[in-house]
Design an enzyme around this catalytic site. Structure first.
Site, PDB file in Angstrom:
ATOM      1  N   LYS A  78     -67.269  -0.132 150.699  1.00 29.76           N
ATOM      2  CA  LYS A  78     -67.548  -0.580 152.064  1.00 29.76           C
ATOM      3  C   LYS A  78     -68.768  -1.503 152.057  1.00 29.76           C
ATOM      4  O   LYS A  78     -69.753  -1.235 151.350  1.00 29.76           O
ATOM      5  CB  LYS A  78     -67.806   0.641 152.956  1.00 29.76           C
ATOM      6  CG  LYS A  78     -67.949   0.320 154.440  1.00 29.76           C
ATOM      7  CD  LYS A  78     -68.176   1.600 155.256  1.00 29.76           C
ATOM      8  CE  LYS A  78     -68.262   1.343 156.742  1.00 29.76           C
ATOM      9  NZ  LYS A  78     -68.493   2.601 157.507  1.00 29.76           N
ATOM     10  N   SER A 153     -65.208   3.301 161.276  1.00 28.86           N
ATOM     11  CA  SER A 153     -65.580   1.955 160.928  1.00 28.86           C
ATOM     12  C   SER A 153     -65.177   1.517 159.512  1.00 28.86           C
ATOM     13  O   SER A 153     -65.170   0.321 159.230  1.00 28.86           O
ATOM     14  CB  SER A 153     -67.099   1.820 161.051  1.00 28.86           C
ATOM     15  OG  SER A 153     -67.756   2.651 160.109  1.00 28.86           O
ATOM     16  N   SER A 177     -66.254   7.949 160.634  1.00 29.47           N
ATOM     17  CA  SER A 177     -65.866   6.645 160.074  1.00 29.47           C
ATOM     18  C   SER A 177     -65.177   6.690 158.719  1.00 29.47           C
ATOM     19  O   SER A 177     -64.698   5.666 158.238  1.00 29.47           O
ATOM     20  CB  SER A 177     -67.093   5.730 159.981  1.00 29.47           C
ATOM     21  OG  SER A 177     -67.414   5.222 161.247  1.00 29.47           O
TER      22      SER A 177
END
Lengths: 487, 493
Positions: A78, A153, A177
């Site tokens: 990420k 997210s 997330s």
């Protein structure tokens, strides 16, 4: 070639049927084929990956028995995780072009194990969102239905595993997330206990809630990655000093005799009927494995969302103050300092980030602190105590990960309906307890997730329960259309 | 300036209320929250930095244990209470020298509270409460192309100082005169230097002071409107700024006006304070607990260890010097000014030099040489042992005062063994009565006029005869003995 798990690839690397370079080439080819649609990657780190693959090949050649099971296996990170010399944007315009001069601890542990980093994945700006629509670099498509969101997210990290491009990725979970996008993308997503994985090198959203964890295709793989990244880090004062219990030792111990709790508040009216049906079917599977199920209550669940949306924005308003255009990231040149600050931040941040900075600034302001921040901290303590009380009755909690399956892009345009996505995941962040999402069925072709939550530092128990469920079902073996297509 | 005339008059009508806030950098090896060297002056700009003190995305602070120890040491020296539980907080504001956009400080649960400092001012003891001593981090430094940031065309930022451990010592508004304020700072600085936590450099800003000052009519309980004064970088500046502020506030009040709560800066060149920002412009720092650092729990045993390890503090030491060595209050104060001075004195006396002799030499010639060469004795070529050895020769009568003085000056920088030099150069004083008597006779014979004058009652005439004896020995004569012998011989006839 069918996408394989870490465990399968580790064996293949050792029986000579593949090489790190071949796995890298395959992963890059899959990204090449799929990412025009998915937009899961913000950058592909081919050069770094090639170096790491070569190094991993040497390690496997020299020490095949002692090499980590992650050695030579591709991973995606990420884009809130700092890697030395690699552009790290946190999905924000304000950090476009920013290359950290250091690598974060969890990522370094993967690199030390021989991981091959193929790229940085798309995410909501500064990890603020539940759909990855808040990325400054465009939304991510869900590999099960490209018109729908992958959750967020960590949408890019979830989507790339669901698309079969990499066997695993790292994400971060501040209010759900990792778990929510895992559920919406039909993969495993694990948020460890707060303090179990170092946050050093994770671009902070909300420091007291953020935690790094893996996306994988199986629970066993999640345990492998967790074992590699967990443990005390002197660079993170909030990381736990006590030793990590080996999650693989108890992984196959099953749930026979375990008491599992179903919080009545987690299956409320907001839960889509299809999700409810899938999760209730999962409960029956666990019962069939020998667990007993008990209704429990976490009464503060309804206020947890409000508490979260005071504490997380408060911390973010402070954490994001450093993006001021002075030393790094992007600056809008202006004659006066104040104008430079205003224009830089005005142009660099997206709407959701601005909204949360304003919420948090307000909550911490003189005269409002007691009513908002202090009150929220009190209720947060209450939320933790309720978990502790429930865990006196049951060994773990089982519940839906998300009240809904993946929703169409653009369908949740008011912030509150978006915030509701995390209503059953964020209490675990407030309490610091570990949680995992495992695939538990499909609703009209879209994946649903079962969430397992255990007491703090009982990460191994979360994995054990999830593994028992997974081994009794085959939802995790169903490939997304993109994984099939790409093959 | 006109304080001399106006201050006493003002004090007649108003009571002055002063409270001081001191920021002292700690002499730790590394910074407060990262391993970078804390020495920010000798490195090239931005050399002593790392991702943590640059405030880069993703970094986390870790607490410097030595900084906590130094703060606790300070707190116990100032008689503070040390709560078992303390935490760090974030103080949020934007400024280019603050890389994270917040300073890690302590807000509602500081490391220590409720201490005091007592000291004499004009013969009376002033006791000033210490509200709290807490720990925080320093900011970077800025160099503006222009006078101030807002009008500068460009500014350069050096973050070597960013994250240097900074201790804030907040005093109660217990001070009533600028002199008392100055004396408080002198004493506080002395203690911090004694306990080895701060180097006391006001000019470079390792010891900085802000003052809060208000006036109220005598007998009134309620405090007047408070003004904060900044930018004072010497003790003198603190005193002058406060005197100037008293004059200004008195003027406003006497004219029937009202003061505004504000921050004012001392402008040394103009001898006055100017307004910097009003109460309305004050920051809302949005303090909240630092989520990246768990609270600190200081157990009682740790605090006791810090207390036990505390050196004897200057006031106690001066008191002991008076008792133990029979020194005057003045000598005792001079000789305990710094811990090094006091250690030197005790080392010299401990080596067998009489207390009074050691005191005279150390506070006289040695202090003058240290000042002249800008080099304290401990770092001089002579060193403490060399001084002790020299003074033992004086005490034993081996060399006379003038010889000792010359040797001290010669050896102070260059160094050397006084005993060996005295032996090799034959500097031992002539104190043999027979030998000196012959020289006395020769001096009288060689200066008949002076001898006659002395016998006629002209005391000054002895000087010429003394010089003659001194010259005859190459300056080595035991002059008190020579004096006695001359007087005896001249009175014989």
């Amino acid at each position: 070639m069918t996408p394989r798990t870490i465990t399968e690839l580790a064996a293949a690397l050792r029986d000579g049927s593949t090489t790190p370079q071949a796995l890298l080439a395959d992963a890059l080819a899959r990204v090449e084929r799929t990412d025009k649609d998915l937009n899961a990657y913000l950058s592909v780190t081919r050069e770094l990956a090639e170096q790491q693959a070569d190094a991993a090949a040497r390690t496997l050649g020299d020490h095949p028995d002692t090499a980590s099971p992650l050695c030579g296996i591709p991973v995606a990170l990420k884009d809130v995780l700092c890697v030395d010399g690699i552009e790290t944007t946190a999905g924000s315009k304000i950090l476009r072009g920013f290359k950290p001069p250091y690598t974060g601890t969890a990522v370094q542990r993967l690199f030390d194990a021989g991981a091959v980093c193929i790229g940085k994945t798309n995410c909501d700006e500064f990890a603020m969102g539940s759909s990855t629509e808040n990325s400054a670099y465009g939304p991510v498509g869900n590999p099960w239905d490209i018109e729908r969101v992958p959750g967020g997210s960590s949408g890019g990290s979830a989507a790339t595993v669901a698309a079969g491009s990499v066997p695993y990725s790292l994400g971060t979970d501040t209010g759900g997330s990792i778990r929510q996008p895992a559920a919406l993308c039909g993969v495993v997503g694990f948020k460890p206990t707060y303090g179990r994985v170092s946050r050093y090198g994770l671009i902070a959203f909300a420091s007291s809630l953020d935690q790094i964890g893996p996306f994988t295709r199986t629970v066993e793989d999640a345990a492998l990655v967790f074992a590699a990244i967990a443990g005390h880090d002197p660079c993170d004062s909030t990381s736990e000093p006590r030793a990590v219990e080996d999650p693989l030792a108890s992984l196959g111990a099953g749930v026979a005799g375990m008491r599992l709790g179903i919080p009545r508040e987690y299956l409320g009216d907001g839960t889509e009927p299809g999700v409810r049906a899938s999760v209730e079917a999962a409960f029956r599977v666990l019962e069939a494995q020998g667990a007993t199920l008990h209704e429990v209550s976490l009464p503060s669940t309804d206020v947890a969302l409000s508490v979260y949306y005071v504490i997380a924005p408060a911390e973010c308003s402070s954490n994001l103050a450093r993006y001021d255009g002075v030393r790094f990231g992007n600056r809008v040149e202006r004659a006066s300092l104040t104008d430079m600050y205003l224009q830089t931040r005005g142009a660099g941040f997206g709407n959701e980030v601005k909204r949360r900075i304003m919420l948090g600034t307000y909550a911490l302001s003189s005269g409002y602190y007691d009513a908002y921040y202090r009150q929220a901290q009190k209720v947060r303590t209450l939320v933790s105590q309720e978990f502790e009380a429930v865990f006196k009755e049951v060994d773990a909690i089982v519940c839906p990960t998300s009240p809904s399956v993946a929703f169409p892009m653009g369908s949740r345009d008011d912030p509150l309906s978006m915030y509701m996505c995390d209503v059953v995941t964020l209490p675990a962040n407030l309490a610091g307890v570990p949680g995992i999402s495992v695939p538990c069925g499909f609703v009209d072709g879209l994946p649903a997730g079962l969430q397992v939550i255990a007491p703090r530092f009982e990460d191994a128990r979360v994995l054990r329960v999830a593994h028992a469920y997974e081994q009794a079902t085959d939802f995790h073996t169903v490939l997304s259309p993109y994984a099939g297509k790409a093959a | 300036m006109t304080e001399a005339a106006t201050i006493p008059a003002a004090l007649d009508r108003y009571e002055v209320v002063i409270g001081l806030e001191v920021h002292a950098q700690l002499l730790t090896r590394s910074k407060m929250f990262c391993p970078c060297p804390a020495d920010y002056t000798s490195a090239a700009p931005n050399e002593n930095t790392c991702p943590v003190c640059l405030g880069l995305p993703g970094v986390l602070p870790t607490i410097n244990q030595q900084a906590v120890e130094y703060t606790v040491r300070t707190a116990v020296a100032l008689h503070c209470d040390i709560p078992a539980f303390t935490k760090f907080d974030r103080k949020n504001y934007f400024y280019p020298d603050l890389p994270k956009g917040y300073q890690i400080s302590q807000y509602d649960l500081p490391l220590s509270v409720n201490g005091h400092l007592a000291f004499p001012v004009g013969g009376e003891t002033v006791r000033c409460g210490i509200t709290r001593v807490h720990l925080e981090e320093d900011t970077g430094t800025m160099h503006h192309a222009g006078d101030v940031l807002q009008s500068a065309t460009s500014s350069l930022i050096d973050l070597n100082r960013s994250g240097v451990p900074l201790m804030e010592i907040v005093g109660e508004p217990d001070l009533r005169t600028p002199e008392a304020a100055r004396e408080y700072l002198v004493r506080l600085r002395q203690i911090l230097m004694y306990i080895g936590v701060n180097d006391g450099n006001l000019e470079k800003g390792s010891f900085r002071c802000d003052a809060n000052i208000s006036l109220r009519p005598h007998g009134v309980q309620e405090l007047g409107v408070k003004v904060e004064v900044k930018n004072m970088n010497s003790f003198r500046a603190v005193q002058h700024a406060l005197e100037s502020e008293i004059e200004r506030q008195t003027g406003v009040l006497d004219a029937g006006g009202t003061l505004v709560q504000e921050t004012r800066g001392w402008v040394e060149t103009q001898g006055r304070t100017i307004s910097q920002r009003s109460k309305e412009q004050a920051h809302d720092y949005r303090y909240f607990p630092e989520p990246d650092l768990p609270p600190l729990r200081l157990d009682a045993a740790f605090v006791e260890r810090m207390r036990a390890a505390l050196p004897e503090l200057p006031e106690a030491r001066a008191h002991r010097f008076r008792e133990q060595y029979g020194l005057t209050a003045y000598d005792a104060a001079v000789l305990t000014d710094t811990r090094d001075d006091a250690d030197t004195y005790e080392a010299v006396v401990g080596s067998g030099v009489p207390a009074k002799l050691a005191a005279n030499w150390q506070s006289g010639d040695v202090a003058a040489l240290a000042n002249e060469h800008r080099m304290p004795l401990q770092h001089s070529g002579l060193g403490v042992d060399g001084l002790a050895s020299l003074l033992r020769l004086v005490d034993a009568g081996t060399i006379n005062g003038p010889t000792a003085k010359e040797l001290l000056a010669e050896l102070y920088v260059a160094g050397g063994n006084p005993e060996a030099l005295v032996r090799d150069r034959g500097l031992a004083q002539v104190s043999d009565t027979t030998e000196l008597s012959a020289l006395v006779d020769a001096a009288i014979a060689g200066n008949p006029a002076a001898a006659a004058d002395f016998r006629a009652g002209k005391q000054q005439a002895l000087g010429q005869l003394m010089r003659a004896v001194k010259d005859a020995t190459g300056g080595k004569a035991d002059m008190p003995l020579a004096n006695r012998l001359l007087r005896e011989r001249l009175s014989e006839q």
